[in-house]
Scaffold this motif. Structure first.
Motif, PDB file in Angstrom:
ATOM      1  N   GLU A 299     -37.925  35.182  72.920  1.00  0.00           N
ATOM      2  CA  GLU A 299     -37.723  35.870  71.651  1.00  0.00           C
ATOM      3  C   GLU A 299     -36.913  35.055  70.647  1.00  0.00           C
ATOM      4  O   GLU A 299     -36.403  35.583  69.674  1.00  0.00           O
ATOM      5  CB  GLU A 299     -37.069  37.244  71.894  1.00  0.00           C
TER       6      GLU A 299
ATOM      7  N   SER B 148     -21.904  35.717  71.978  1.00  0.00           N
ATOM      8  CA  SER B 148     -23.040  34.906  71.541  1.00  0.00           C
ATOM      9  C   SER B 148     -22.921  34.605  70.060  1.00  0.00           C
ATOM     10  O   SER B 148     -22.596  35.498  69.262  1.00  0.00           O
ATOM     11  CB  SER B 148     -24.351  35.637  71.785  1.00  0.00           C
TER      12      SER B 148
ATOM     13  N   ARG C  39     -29.690  36.567  81.661  1.00  0.00           N
ATOM     14  CA  ARG C  39     -30.979  36.395  80.967  1.00  0.00           C
ATOM     15  C   ARG C  39     -31.906  35.497  81.778  1.00  0.00           C
ATOM     16  O   ARG C  39     -31.475  34.762  82.646  1.00  0.00           O
ATOM     17  CB  ARG C  39     -30.738  35.779  79.596  1.00  0.00           C
TER      18      ARG C  39
ATOM     19  N   ARG D 187     -27.389  32.622  80.648  1.00  0.00           N
ATOM     20  CA  ARG D 187     -26.117  33.337  80.618  1.00  0.00           C
ATOM     21  C   ARG D 187     -26.390  34.837  80.598  1.00  0.00           C
ATOM     22  O   ARG D 187     -27.459  35.289  80.200  1.00  0.00           O
ATOM     23  CB  ARG D 187     -25.346  32.963  79.343  1.00  0.00           C
TER      24      ARG D 187
ATOM     25  N   HIS E  36     -37.410  30.627  81.321  1.00  0.00           N
ATOM     26  CA  HIS E  36     -38.837  30.471  81.643  1.00  0.00           C
ATOM     27  C   HIS E  36     -39.197  29.000  81.837  1.00  0.00           C
ATOM     28  O   HIS E  36     -38.855  28.169  80.994  1.00  0.00           O
ATOM     29  CB  HIS E  36     -39.707  31.018  80.500  1.00  0.00           C
TER      30      HIS E  36
ATOM     31  N   LYS F 268     -25.402  24.403  69.816  1.00  0.00           N
ATOM     32  CA  LYS F 268     -24.962  25.724  69.348  1.00  0.00           C
ATOM     33  C   LYS F 268     -23.956  26.243  70.363  1.00  0.00           C
ATOM     34  O   LYS F 268     -24.283  26.321  71.552  1.00  0.00           O
ATOM     35  CB  LYS F 268     -26.148  26.687  69.215  1.00  0.00           C
TER      36      LYS F 268
ATOM     37  N   LYS G  52     -34.724  26.003  70.536  1.00  0.00           N
ATOM     38  CA  LYS G  52     -33.947  25.762  71.762  1.00  0.00           C
ATOM     39  C   LYS G  52     -34.735  24.881  72.733  1.00  0.00           C
ATOM     40  O   LYS G  52     -35.813  25.239  73.183  1.00  0.00           O
ATOM     41  CB  LYS G  52     -33.610  27.117  72.392  1.00  0.00           C
TER      42      LYS G  52
END
Ligand code: ATP
Length: 331
Positions: A230, A327, A131, A128, A134, A182, A193
């Motif tokens: 992160e 967020s 971003r 979103r 990976h 979440k 996550k």
């Protein structure tokens, strides 16, 4: 910025397919098999690290992958999709920068509802708000599903939460525990996550509409990739689901996604709401919302509305937030 250099050579993938068994293969053997020089084999394999692959090269023995690769396989996937199979058109691609981007383009060109683009290596996966997502070759599932709805865009607001419900159902069927959601659309395991969901819609406010649902799910996330992320992350391997199950997990995800698409098309998000709230990690807990201008709003989460908007009890009373640019974080 991505350059042409980032586009993998078909030869590299062909060689990796040969190496997928995890055994040693000599440069000579591979050169012979593909009617190439050993130098061409060497060149094609020299920078596979950029796909997240570790390749050992041992003098006298040849090349060996640090861990076997399990390629996506349409037949194996179909064994786990149940009757959803009839609604799906699955295409497996070695590489695209972003499966969502490509499928959005295909949707404009008239691709059928149920089209799935599953990608072995996605070089520019998106989350979103622009971003990055990976993933490396073979260590994740990265795919997009196109679904067409009679209803308009306005009626689709709860769909991204519905997709979370579908993922949780699929993971339960795979035997995964400690799964949480979440708001609006992260899937976590043991509070890390596991999967990201990105919905991009086309159409009219009054209908019809088309939605491209992009999913990235970690199967075995290497430490190199973890160091770029992160936030706390998780993968299915640490939940006891080995990489060999890659095609099964993919099949189960598609099966449950199709079921939820049908439920949503018939009745919207409302009937899925209790199930979603039951898995929400922040249900009845203090949390803070980050707004695009940097403002933070703290409050207690009181579930979601029938449209999937977050209900937060703040110092100014009950407030309702749509996913958009917001967020949610632990307070
Ligand atoms: P929000 O709560 O707003 O959805 P988010 O940070 O989880 O925030 P997403 O757009 O859902 O945002 O996902 C993108 C983010 O996910 C990245 O900024 C990064 O922190 C994280 N991320 C990227 N790749 C992975 C991955 N393979 N596994 C887990 N997390 C990842």
């Amino acid at each position: 910025m991505k350059t042409e250099h980032d586009v993998p050579k078909p030869l590299t993938f062909a060689l990796l397919r040969l190496l997928a068994d995890g055994e040693f293969h000599s440069g000579e053997e591979m050169a012979h098999r593909f009617e190439l020089s050993r130098a061409s084999v060497h060149n094609a394999l020299q920078d596979v690290a950029r796909y997240g692959i570790t390749l050992h090269s041992v003098r006298g023995r040849g090349y060996q992958l640090a861990q076997p690769l399990y390629w996506l396989d349409a037949t194996q996937i179909a064994q786990h999709t149940g009757e959803a199979r009839d609604s799906l058109h699955l295409e497996i691609l070695d590489h695209v920068p972003s499966s969502n981007k490509l499928l959005l383009q295909r949707a404009t060109e008239g691709a059928a509802s149920g089209t799935v683009l599953a990608v072995e290596w996605q070089s520019a996966g998106r989350g979103r708000l622009g971003r990055t997502w990976h993933s490396g070759l073979g260590d994740a599932l990265t795919f997009s599903l196109l679904w067409r709805f009679e209803c308009g865009l306005a009626a689709l607001s709860g769909l991204s939460l519905g997709v979370g419900v579908a993922l949780v159902r699929a993971l339960h069927e795979q035997g995964v525990q400690n799964i949480g959601l979440k708001w609006p659309n992260d899937v976590l395991v043991n509070e890390g996550k596991l999967a990201g969901i990105l919905l991009e819609a086309q159409g009219d406010m009054l209908g019809p509409s088309a939605v491209v649902i992009g999913i990235g799910l970690n199967l075995s996330l290497p430490s190199g990739a973890r160091s770029h992320i992160e936030q706390a992350v998780s993968d299915l391997e640490e939940c006891g689901v080995p990489l060999q199950q890659r095609n099964r997990v993919m099949g189960l995800l598609l099966k449950h996604l199709v079921a939820v698409m049908r439920e949503f098309a018939a009745n919207g998000f409302a009937p899925l709401r209790a199930e979603w709230e039951n898995d929400h990690l922040f249900h009845h807990r203090q949390a803070k919302l980050l707004l695009p201008d940097g403002t933070k709003i703290e409050g207690k989460v009181h579930g979601v509305t029938a449209e999937g908007a977050l209900r937060l009890e703040t110092a100014h009373g009950m407030q309702v937030f749509n996913a958009g640019e917001v967020s949610l974080r632990r307070a």
